[in-house]
Motif scaffolding. Structure first.
Motif, PDB file in Angstrom:
ATOM      1  N   ARG A 252       0.800  -1.242   0.028  1.00 47.44           N
ATOM      2  CA  ARG A 252       0.046  -0.028   0.143  1.00 47.44           C
ATOM      3  C   ARG A 252       0.781   1.290   0.073  1.00 47.44           C
ATOM      4  NH1 ARG A 252      -5.228  -1.465   0.926  1.00 47.44           N
ATOM      5  NH2 ARG A 252      -5.640  -3.444   1.858  1.00 47.44           N
ATOM      6  N   PHE A 253       1.884   1.229  -0.772  1.00 49.79           N
ATOM      7  CA  PHE A 253       2.659   2.519  -0.885  1.00 49.79           C
ATOM      8  C   PHE A 253       2.831   2.999  -2.277  1.00 49.79           C
ATOM      9  CE2 PHE A 253       5.149   3.453   3.143  1.00 49.79           C
ATOM     10  CZ  PHE A 253       5.661   4.456   2.763  1.00 49.79           C
TER      11      PHE A 253
ATOM     12  N   ARG B 110      -5.673   7.658  12.877  1.00 50.61           N
ATOM     13  CA  ARG B 110      -5.832   6.376  13.145  1.00 50.61           C
ATOM     14  C   ARG B 110      -4.730   5.868  12.573  1.00 50.61           C
ATOM     15  NH1 ARG B 110     -11.624   5.300  11.694  1.00 50.61           N
ATOM     16  NH2 ARG B 110     -10.705   3.204  11.244  1.00 50.61           N
ATOM     17  N   ASN B 111      -4.611   4.358  13.177  1.00 53.27           N
ATOM     18  CA  ASN B 111      -3.560   3.598  12.461  1.00 53.27           C
ATOM     19  C   ASN B 111      -4.255   2.855  11.257  1.00 53.27           C
ATOM     20  OD1 ASN B 111      -1.970   4.293  14.677  1.00 53.27           O
ATOM     21  ND2 ASN B 111      -2.650   2.573  15.994  1.00 53.27           N
ATOM     22  N   PHE B 112      -4.112   3.618  10.313  1.00 51.14           N
ATOM     23  CA  PHE B 112      -5.045   3.032   8.968  1.00 51.14           C
ATOM     24  C   PHE B 112      -4.080   2.124   8.305  1.00 51.14           C
ATOM     25  CE2 PHE B 112      -6.714   7.423   9.541  1.00 51.14           C
ATOM     26  CZ  PHE B 112      -7.959   7.248   9.639  1.00 51.14           C
ATOM     27  N   TRP B 113      -2.740   2.521   8.062  1.00 52.47           N
ATOM     28  CA  TRP B 113      -1.849   1.291   7.345  1.00 52.47           C
ATOM     29  C   TRP B 113      -1.743   0.056   8.143  1.00 52.47           C
ATOM     30  CZ3 TRP B 113       2.924  -0.846   8.441  1.00 52.47           C
ATOM     31  CH2 TRP B 113       3.583  -1.488   7.059  1.00 52.47           C
ATOM     32  N   PHE B 114      -1.710   0.048   9.397  1.00 53.80           N
ATOM     33  CA  PHE B 114      -1.299  -1.215  10.254  1.00 53.80           C
ATOM     34  C   PHE B 114      -2.844  -1.922  10.437  1.00 53.80           C
ATOM     35  CE2 PHE B 114       2.137  -3.019  12.437  1.00 53.80           C
ATOM     36  CZ  PHE B 114       1.365  -4.086  13.030  1.00 53.80           C
ATOM     37  N   ALA B 115      -4.023  -1.105  10.303  1.00 51.08           N
ATOM     38  CA  ALA B 115      -5.174  -1.858  10.426  1.00 51.08           C
ATOM     39  C   ALA B 115      -5.520  -2.436   9.052  1.00 51.08           C
ATOM     40  CB  ALA B 115      -6.316  -0.618  10.918  1.00 51.08           C
ATOM     41  N   SER B 116      -4.880  -2.106   7.956  1.00 50.76           N
ATOM     42  CA  SER B 116      -5.278  -2.876   6.806  1.00 50.76           C
ATOM     43  C   SER B 116      -4.966  -4.015   6.852  1.00 50.76           C
ATOM     44  CB  SER B 116      -4.753  -1.964   5.816  1.00 50.76           C
ATOM     45  OG  SER B 116      -3.363  -1.998   5.558  1.00 50.76           O
TER      46      SER B 116
ATOM     47  N   LYS C 168      17.998   8.748  -6.048  1.00 56.27           N
ATOM     48  CA  LYS C 168      17.330   9.531  -7.169  1.00 56.27           C
ATOM     49  C   LYS C 168      15.884   9.066  -7.046  1.00 56.27           C
ATOM     50  CE  LYS C 168      19.621   7.844 -10.955  1.00 56.27           C
ATOM     51  NZ  LYS C 168      20.290   7.578 -12.060  1.00 56.27           N
ATOM     52  N   TYR C 169      15.681   7.992  -6.561  1.00 57.03           N
ATOM     53  CA  TYR C 169      14.227   7.445  -6.786  1.00 57.03           C
ATOM     54  C   TYR C 169      13.340   7.228  -5.356  1.00 57.03           C
ATOM     55  CZ  TYR C 169      15.220   6.919 -11.471  1.00 57.03           C
ATOM     56  OH  TYR C 169      15.932   7.214 -12.925  1.00 57.03           O
ATOM     57  N   GLU C 170      14.163   7.846  -4.096  1.00 59.99           N
ATOM     58  CA  GLU C 170      13.634   7.581  -3.002  1.00 59.99           C
ATOM     59  C   GLU C 170      12.196   8.193  -2.739  1.00 59.99           C
ATOM     60  OE1 GLU C 170      15.767   8.489   0.680  1.00 59.99           O
ATOM     61  OE2 GLU C 170      17.323   8.785  -0.194  1.00 59.99           O
ATOM     62  N   ALA C 171      11.896   9.172  -3.396  1.00 58.48           N
ATOM     63  CA  ALA C 171      10.420   9.772  -3.310  1.00 58.48           C
ATOM     64  C   ALA C 171       9.586   9.323  -4.524  1.00 58.48           C
ATOM     65  CB  ALA C 171      10.653  11.206  -3.328  1.00 58.48           C
ATOM     66  N   LEU C 172       9.913   8.051  -5.220  1.00 62.18           N
ATOM     67  CA  LEU C 172       9.370   7.692  -6.240  1.00 62.18           C
ATOM     68  C   LEU C 172       7.690   7.257  -6.090  1.00 62.18           C
ATOM     69  CD1 LEU C 172       9.161   6.955  -9.434  1.00 62.18           C
ATOM     70  CD2 LEU C 172      10.188   5.076  -9.170  1.00 62.18           C
ATOM     71  N   CYS C 173       7.772   6.809  -4.659  1.00 62.62           N
ATOM     72  CA  CYS C 173       6.494   6.416  -4.085  1.00 62.62           C
ATOM     73  C   CYS C 173       6.459   6.966  -2.734  1.00 62.62           C
ATOM     74  CB  CYS C 173       6.447   4.592  -3.969  1.00 62.62           C
ATOM     75  SG  CYS C 173       6.300   3.845  -5.401  1.00 62.62           S
ATOM     76  N   GLY C 174       5.196   7.257  -2.300  1.00 61.45           N
ATOM     77  CA  GLY C 174       5.044   7.780  -1.042  1.00 61.45           C
ATOM     78  C   GLY C 174       5.005   9.477  -1.190  1.00 61.45           C
TER      79      GLY C 174
ATOM     80  N   ASN D  22       3.559   7.883   4.747  1.00 60.48           N
ATOM     81  CA  ASN D  22       2.854   6.765   4.411  1.00 60.48           C
ATOM     82  C   ASN D  22       1.571   7.132   3.572  1.00 60.48           C
ATOM     83  OD1 ASN D  22       0.970   4.650   4.211  1.00 60.48           O
ATOM     84  ND2 ASN D  22       1.953   3.321   5.603  1.00 60.48           N
ATOM     85  N   PRO D  23       1.598   7.065   2.161  1.00 59.54           N
ATOM     86  CA  PRO D  23       0.414   7.580   1.348  1.00 59.54           C
ATOM     87  C   PRO D  23      -1.043   7.158   1.718  1.00 59.54           C
ATOM     88  CG  PRO D  23       1.724   6.010   0.148  1.00 59.54           C
ATOM     89  CD  PRO D  23       2.463   6.071   1.371  1.00 59.54           C
ATOM     90  N   PHE D  24      -0.992   5.716   2.304  1.00 60.81           N
ATOM     91  CA  PHE D  24      -2.232   4.931   2.528  1.00 60.81           C
ATOM     92  C   PHE D  24      -2.817   5.658   3.667  1.00 60.81           C
ATOM     93  CE2 PHE D  24      -4.725   1.684   4.461  1.00 60.81           C
ATOM     94  CZ  PHE D  24      -5.791   1.568   3.634  1.00 60.81           C
ATOM     95  N   SER D  25      -2.140   5.935   4.645  1.00 56.10           N
ATOM     96  CA  SER D  25      -2.476   6.634   5.959  1.00 56.10           C
ATOM     97  C   SER D  25      -2.718   8.097   5.748  1.00 56.10           C
ATOM     98  CB  SER D  25      -1.551   6.278   7.055  1.00 56.10           C
ATOM     99  OG  SER D  25      -1.024   4.970   7.293  1.00 56.10           O
ATOM    100  N   ILE D  26      -2.022   8.633   5.164  1.00 54.59           N
ATOM    101  CA  ILE D  26      -2.247  10.298   4.520  1.00 54.59           C
ATOM    102  C   ILE D  26      -3.647  10.397   4.366  1.00 54.59           C
ATOM    103  CG2 ILE D  26      -1.508  12.057   3.389  1.00 54.59           C
ATOM    104  CD1 ILE D  26      -0.286  12.049   5.765  1.00 54.59           C
ATOM    105  N   LEU D  27      -3.811   9.628   3.099  1.00 50.01           N
ATOM    106  CA  LEU D  27      -4.974   9.769   2.458  1.00 50.01           C
ATOM    107  C   LEU D  27      -6.363   9.495   3.065  1.00 50.01           C
ATOM    108  CD1 LEU D  27      -4.311   8.209  -1.121  1.00 50.01           C
ATOM    109  CD2 LEU D  27      -4.706  10.753  -0.530  1.00 50.01           C
TER     110      LEU D  27
END
Length: 532
Positions: free
Chosen positions: A44-45, A295-301, A225-231, A281-286
């Motif tokens: 989920r990243f 809330r703990n969205f990513w871990f709860a998934s 160069k690609y650290e921020a490619l996801c997230g 974490n993009p999933f938790s932020i959204l």
């Protein structure tokens, strides 16, 4: 603002007006500077969205990219034959699932390009498809593979056995690995027909030779160069999500700046290379902005079942893994050894890089943020303190008692929790092993209390406090002893002056001395003292 929760299609996100964090400048760099890549990121990243974005790009869908960074960079917008393979939606614990999926993909590709190979081997069929696609379109092919490792992760460390084509009885994990090794081997012979290849997944299985059949891909998992490619980076958070941050701040009755710090503490902290770019974490932020809740969205998934199985078999405790420096080789490549869980824990996103020692070229690993730390400790503690109430319920009861200043209730709750693991200590005749389990037990307890502003091993000018718990009206300074006495624990608090930092604090400061008996496997001495 519309949030694309559960939507991984770039086309749909753009066409339906969902918020999109523009990564197309990095996509452009990726396609122009290399050919065959591998990228590892936690679940989920954004890996599937990245794959979808690349698919739209190579299909020449220029209109979808209007106004994005790549719109000013790309001038050709050529259309290539794109072959997208995803293993994410299937369950590979059943023998034959992987064969059926590969066969379905090959059949669909052959139908699309009107090819009749008559071949049975998936690798040979795909090799022929790539060659024919180039002949028919005049362009090299693009291959995008999402969650390449799921057929192996689903059956990792499971004793599922099957019979291979030669009549040998082997593990399903090995069967799936061998099948994929042969399939991916096509890329070596198909090099002249390939324009671009990207494989994404959680883990890098280089040690078990999944990629041995073709030239090793460029692993950009730790590329600066690609650290921020996801997230989501902090700059992206502030620019793209300025409006929902204000909305969240209003609901929480906090300042904008305080709210950003809360978001950082809860969902930030990931680093995927030595550039140390902080990634949210993009999933938790959204989910956080959609529901306006922290809330703990990513871990709860969901906790991956393979990780739970791995931790159940390993000999290392989590406190012996976190907060230490490692050479990259110790956690980047997955080694098929249940006694070495570190690579899997890191690659799954439960630990991340927290510091980089440039001189020694080593990396410090620890929990990325509060969400992951709290969720991971809760999952580990649930298995460790079996027979007791759930850690979350225990934490709520403990918090209530400490906020009220009810130390007697706290003692009962501690005794009840520890009684569920007494056998672990009674079996440990070796003093070193006993000490090891004592440290692990109270590490888990302190980290669980960390849900509510507890600090483990807090440094002072006089020494290191085992635990400090700060409540609205009380501050608890806690010292633990193994096979000693509660009195000795209280004396240490006095002699070391652990309460000095709170001399001007308006809250009531209470010292707690707790002794643990390895013979009894629970508390054997609990003393309190209010410090004026």
């Amino acid at each position: 603002m519309k949030y694309p929760i559960g939507i991984q299609s770039f086309d749909q996100i753009i066409e339906d007006g969902y918020v999109y964090v523009d990564k197309t400048d990095l996509v452009y760099k990726l396609v122009k500077e290399g050919k065959i890549y591998f990228l590892s990121r936690p679940r989920r990243f954004g890996k599937s969205l990245l794959i979808s974005t690349l698919k739209s790009y190579f299909q020449g869908k220029k209109d979808l990219f209007k106004g994005l960074a790549i719109d000013k960079l790309e001038t050709e917008w050529a259309e290539y034959p794109v072959f997208h393979i995803s293993f994410g939606a299937s369950n590979f614990t059943k023998h034959g699932t992987l064969d059926e999926l590969l066969c379905k993909y090959m059949s669909d590709f052959e139908k699309e390009y009107q090819i009749d190979t008559g071949l049975q081997d998936y690798g040979l069929r795909f090799r022929n498809i790539l060659k024919e696609a180039r002949k028919k379109t005049g362009r090299r092919a693009v291959v995008l593979v999402d969650e390449y490792d799921k057929p192996m992760l689903d059956v990792l460390e499971l004793d599922y056995y099957v019979t291979d084509s030669e009549g040998n009885r082997i593990k399903l994990e090995d069967y799936n690995r061998n099948l994929l090794r042969g399939f991916y081997g096509v890329f070596k012979d198909a090099d002249e027909d390939l324009q671009f290849v990207l494989l994404t997944g959680v883990t890098k299985f280089s040690q078990v030779s999944v990629f041995s059949g073709f030239n090793q891909p460029d692993d950009i998992s730790m590329s600066g160069k690609y650290e921020a490619l996801c997230g989501i980076t902090k700059d992206e958070l502030l620019s793209v999500f300025d409006e929902p941050i204000h909305e969240l701040a209003a609901k929480l009755r906090r300042s904008y700046e305080d709210t950003v710090e809360l978001l950082k503490k809860k969902y930030d902290g990931y680093h995927f290379g030595d550039e140390m770019i902080e990634i949210f974490n993009p999933f938790s932020i959204l989910n956080c902005f959609n529901k306006l809740q922290l809330r703990n969205f990513w871990f709860a998934s969901g906790t991956p079942s393979y990780l739970v199985r791995l931790l159940a078999h390993c000999n290392e405790n989590i406190n012996e893994l976190v907060g230490k420096y490692y050479d990259a080789s110790q956690f980047i490549d997955y080694k098929a050894d249940v006694e070495q869980p570190l690579p899997m824990i890191y690659q799954s996103g439960y630990l991340t890089i927290k510091d980089f020692n440039e001189r020694l070229y080593t990396y410090k690993l620890d929990f990325p943020n509060e969400e992951v730390r709290n969720g991971f400790i809760d999952a580990v503690a649930s298995g460790y303190f079996k027979g007791s109430q759930s850690p979350t319920a225990w934490i709520i009861d403990v918090t209530t008692s400490l906020e009220k200043g009810d130390t007697a209730k706290f003692e009962k709750l501690m005794t009840s929790l520890l009684s569920s693991i007494s056998y672990r200590f009674q079996r440990k005749q070796d003093q070193i092993e006993c000490e090891r389990y004592f440290q692990y037990t109270f590490y888990l307890i302190v980290k669980m209390l960390g849900f509510y502003n507890a600090v483990a091993e807090k440094e002072t000018s006089e020494g290191r406090i085992d635990c400090v718990v700060e409540c609205p009206d009380h501050v608890y300074i806690i010292e633990f002893k193994l096979n000693g006495s509660a009195e000795a624990a209280l004396n240490q608090i006095d002699e070391k002056g652990y309460a000095k930092p709170y001399a001007a604090d308006s809250r009531k400061v209470i010292a707690l001395g707790i002794n643990f008996s390895s013979e009894k496997g629970t508390i054997d001495g609990f003393k309190t003292k209010e410090i004026q």
